[in-house]
Scaffold this active site. Sequence first.
Site, PDB file in Angstrom:
ATOM      1  N   CYS A  10       7.559  -8.123  -0.607  1.00 33.02           N
ATOM      2  CA  CYS A  10       7.193  -9.023  -1.706  1.00 33.02           C
ATOM      3  C   CYS A  10       8.196  -8.946  -2.859  1.00 33.02           C
ATOM      4  O   CYS A  10       9.080  -9.779  -2.987  1.00 33.02           O
ATOM      5  CB  CYS A  10       5.787  -8.716  -2.231  1.00 33.02           C
ATOM      6  SG  CYS A  10       4.460  -8.971  -1.036  1.00 33.02           S
ATOM      7  N   ARG A  11       8.045  -7.930  -3.696  1.00 30.53           N
ATOM      8  CA  ARG A  11       8.823  -7.859  -4.933  1.00 30.53           C
ATOM      9  C   ARG A  11      10.296  -7.567  -4.729  1.00 30.53           C
ATOM     10  O   ARG A  11      11.160  -8.235  -5.305  1.00 30.53           O
ATOM     11  CB  ARG A  11       8.208  -6.807  -5.868  1.00 30.53           C
ATOM     12  CG  ARG A  11       6.835  -7.203  -6.366  1.00 30.53           C
ATOM     13  CD  ARG A  11       6.174  -6.073  -7.106  1.00 30.53           C
ATOM     14  NE  ARG A  11       5.691  -5.065  -6.163  1.00 30.53           N
ATOM     15  CZ  ARG A  11       5.088  -3.934  -6.519  1.00 30.53           C
ATOM     16  NH1 ARG A  11       4.930  -3.651  -7.801  1.00 30.53           N
ATOM     17  NH2 ARG A  11       4.660  -3.090  -5.606  1.00 30.53           N
ATOM     18  N   SER A  12      10.629  -6.555  -3.934  1.00 32.11           N
ATOM     19  CA  SER A  12      12.048  -6.196  -3.810  1.00 32.11           C
ATOM     20  C   SER A  12      12.873  -7.251  -3.082  1.00 32.11           C
ATOM     21  O   SER A  12      13.997  -7.533  -3.502  1.00 32.11           O
ATOM     22  CB  SER A  12      12.228  -4.800  -3.201  1.00 32.11           C
ATOM     23  OG  SER A  12      11.660  -4.706  -1.920  1.00 32.11           O
ATOM     24  N   ASN A  22       8.664  -3.509   0.841  1.00 29.12           N
ATOM     25  CA  ASN A  22       9.864  -4.332   1.001  1.00 29.12           C
ATOM     26  C   ASN A  22       9.563  -5.681   1.644  1.00 29.12           C
ATOM     27  O   ASN A  22      10.335  -6.188   2.447  1.00 29.12           O
ATOM     28  CB  ASN A  22      10.932  -3.565   1.784  1.00 29.12           C
ATOM     29  CG  ASN A  22      12.313  -4.211   1.764  1.00 29.12           C
ATOM     30  OD1 ASN A  22      13.011  -4.185   2.771  1.00 29.12           O
ATOM     31  ND2 ASN A  22      12.724  -4.783   0.654  1.00 29.12           N
ATOM     32  N   ASP A  51       2.263  -5.889  -8.337  1.00 27.86           N
ATOM     33  CA  ASP A  51       2.301  -6.186  -6.906  1.00 27.86           C
ATOM     34  C   ASP A  51       1.444  -7.422  -6.633  1.00 27.86           C
ATOM     35  O   ASP A  51       0.235  -7.398  -6.849  1.00 27.86           O
ATOM     36  CB  ASP A  51       1.766  -4.994  -6.118  1.00 27.86           C
ATOM     37  CG  ASP A  51       1.957  -5.132  -4.622  1.00 27.86           C
ATOM     38  OD1 ASP A  51       2.368  -6.218  -4.148  1.00 27.86           O
ATOM     39  OD2 ASP A  51       1.693  -4.145  -3.915  1.00 27.86           O
ATOM     40  N   CYS A  64      10.596  -1.682  -3.781  1.00 35.45           N
ATOM     41  CA  CYS A  64       9.163  -1.806  -4.069  1.00 35.45           C
ATOM     42  C   CYS A  64       8.413  -0.994  -3.006  1.00 35.45           C
ATOM     43  O   CYS A  64       8.983  -0.096  -2.405  1.00 35.45           O
ATOM     44  CB  CYS A  64       8.727  -3.270  -4.131  1.00 35.45           C
ATOM     45  SG  CYS A  64       8.707  -4.154  -2.553  1.00 35.45           S
TER      46      CYS A  64
END
Length: 163
Positions: A14-16, A12, A127, A9
């Site tokens: 939140c999402r990933s 690195n 995001d 993401c």
Amino acid sequence: MTYRVCFVCTGNICRSPMAEHVFRRQVEEAGLGGTVVVDSAGTGGWHEGDGADPRTVAVLEESGYTSAHTARQFRASWFPALDLVIALDAGHLRELRSLARTPEEAARIRLLRSYDPAAGDGLDVPDPYYGGREGFEECLEMVEAASEGLLVAVRAELEDRTA
């Protein structure tokens, strides 16, 4: 034979990392923990060395996932060692493809939600960073749904390699 998957993401945090922890648990539950290595990175290095966003940690832990994480930036030199590079949105996909040095490296890059048949045309995982907790919960739901299909694809590729 080790199969390596890296989720990517923006920063690195939140999402990933969320995708990394969700997919790692699915891999372990499928009995593939000794074969499939899962990690994550960001397209930028703003948060290198930081832990995951506290909201990511809270949503993961409340859903029974692990959350230990140290952010890092994706490097083009990693491509040869990776089997799949999973982008969390179209912007990451474009950036990763621009880093790929060969058509073979570019072919290893996929959008996470492309593994979710219910995703339709909306393949970005939004995001959640600038929003509230509900964005992190929505992110987790999307990641979980797509991870099931990703596991099916990884398992099929592993079977093809051993056939």
